[in-house]
Design a protein around this motif. Structure first.
Motif, PDB file in Angstrom:
ATOM      1  N   GLY A  35       0.527  -0.969  -0.191  1.00 17.08           N
ATOM      2  CA  GLY A  35      -0.303  -0.259  -0.065  1.00 17.08           C
ATOM      3  C   GLY A  35       0.841   1.329  -0.050  1.00 17.08           C
ATOM      4  N   ALA A  36       2.249   0.792   0.089  1.00 16.44           N
ATOM      5  CA  ALA A  36       2.688   2.661   0.019  1.00 16.44           C
ATOM      6  C   ALA A  36       2.920   2.650  -1.076  1.00 16.44           C
ATOM      7  N   ALA A  37       2.939   4.009  -1.422  1.00 17.23           N
ATOM      8  CA  ALA A  37       2.914   5.067  -2.192  1.00 17.23           C
ATOM      9  C   ALA A  37       4.664   4.253  -3.741  1.00 17.23           C
ATOM     10  N   ARG A  38       4.795   4.262  -4.655  1.00 17.55           N
ATOM     11  CA  ARG A  38       4.650   4.130  -5.586  1.00 17.55           C
ATOM     12  C   ARG A  38       6.188   5.606  -5.806  1.00 17.55           C
ATOM     13  N   ALA A  39       7.397   5.201  -6.442  1.00 15.28           N
ATOM     14  CA  ALA A  39       8.142   6.207  -6.552  1.00 15.28           C
ATOM     15  C   ALA A  39       9.601   6.274  -7.867  1.00 15.28           C
ATOM     16  N   PHE A  40       9.306   7.107  -8.626  1.00 16.62           N
ATOM     17  CA  PHE A  40       9.859   7.019  -9.759  1.00 16.62           C
ATOM     18  C   PHE A  40      11.459   6.082 -10.039  1.00 16.62           C
ATOM     19  N   GLU A  41      11.461   5.300 -10.521  1.00 21.19           N
ATOM     20  CA  GLU A  41      12.936   4.299 -10.049  1.00 21.19           C
ATOM     21  C   GLU A  41      13.586   4.614 -12.246  1.00 21.19           C
ATOM     22  N   PHE A  42      13.265   3.802 -12.611  1.00 17.51           N
ATOM     23  CA  PHE A  42      13.842   4.218 -14.319  1.00 17.51           C
ATOM     24  C   PHE A  42      13.478   4.540 -15.120  1.00 17.51           C
ATOM     25  N   GLN A  43      14.221   4.617 -16.027  1.00 20.03           N
ATOM     26  CA  GLN A  43      12.500   5.128 -17.127  1.00 20.03           C
ATOM     27  C   GLN A  43      13.187   4.313 -18.730  1.00 20.03           C
ATOM     28  N   VAL A  44      13.143   4.046 -19.383  1.00 20.61           N
ATOM     29  CA  VAL A  44      13.979   3.458 -20.458  1.00 20.61           C
ATOM     30  C   VAL A  44      13.545   4.385 -21.627  1.00 20.61           C
TER      31      VAL A  44
END
Length: 106
Positions: A35-44
């Motif tokens: 249930g925690a927020a998701r954070a930006f980690e990487f992008q393709v």
């Protein structure tokens, strides 16, 4: 950098580099495991497409402006799945921002 295919930015309060102000996610759903927020980690980055030897003129060809991947900000362990060890894989959230043939967004 023009040759950059993946851009990693976890825990830097970073954000995706979008190709346009249009087609960005309005909201990112929370982690389904804890249930925690998701954070930006990487992008393709779209530069990867040039290395995949794909005919970009085909109607069914894959394409993207950017693929932004968001992961659990709590880095929780994913639940056990039948036939897989605890923590083998987690469901993450990927947002695909699409370009159009004219260089804008579809």
């Amino acid at each position: 950098e023009p040759e950059q295919c993946v851009r990693y930015c976890r825990h830097d309060d970073g954000a995706a580099l979008w190709i346009s102000a249009l087609g960005r996610p309005d909201a990112v759903p929370p982690c389904p495991a804890c249930g925690a927020a998701r954070a930006f980690e990487f992008q393709v980055m779209p530069q990867l497409l040039t290395h995949l030897d794909i005919d970009s003129l085909e109607q069914s060809s894959i394409d993207w402006g950017t693929l932004a991947v968001y992961t659990c900000s709590a880095s929780c362990a994913p639940p056990a799945r039948e036939g897989a060890p605890l923590g083998a894989y987690a469901d993450e959230f990927v947002w695909r921002q699409m370009p159009s043939a004219q260089g804008g967004l579809a």
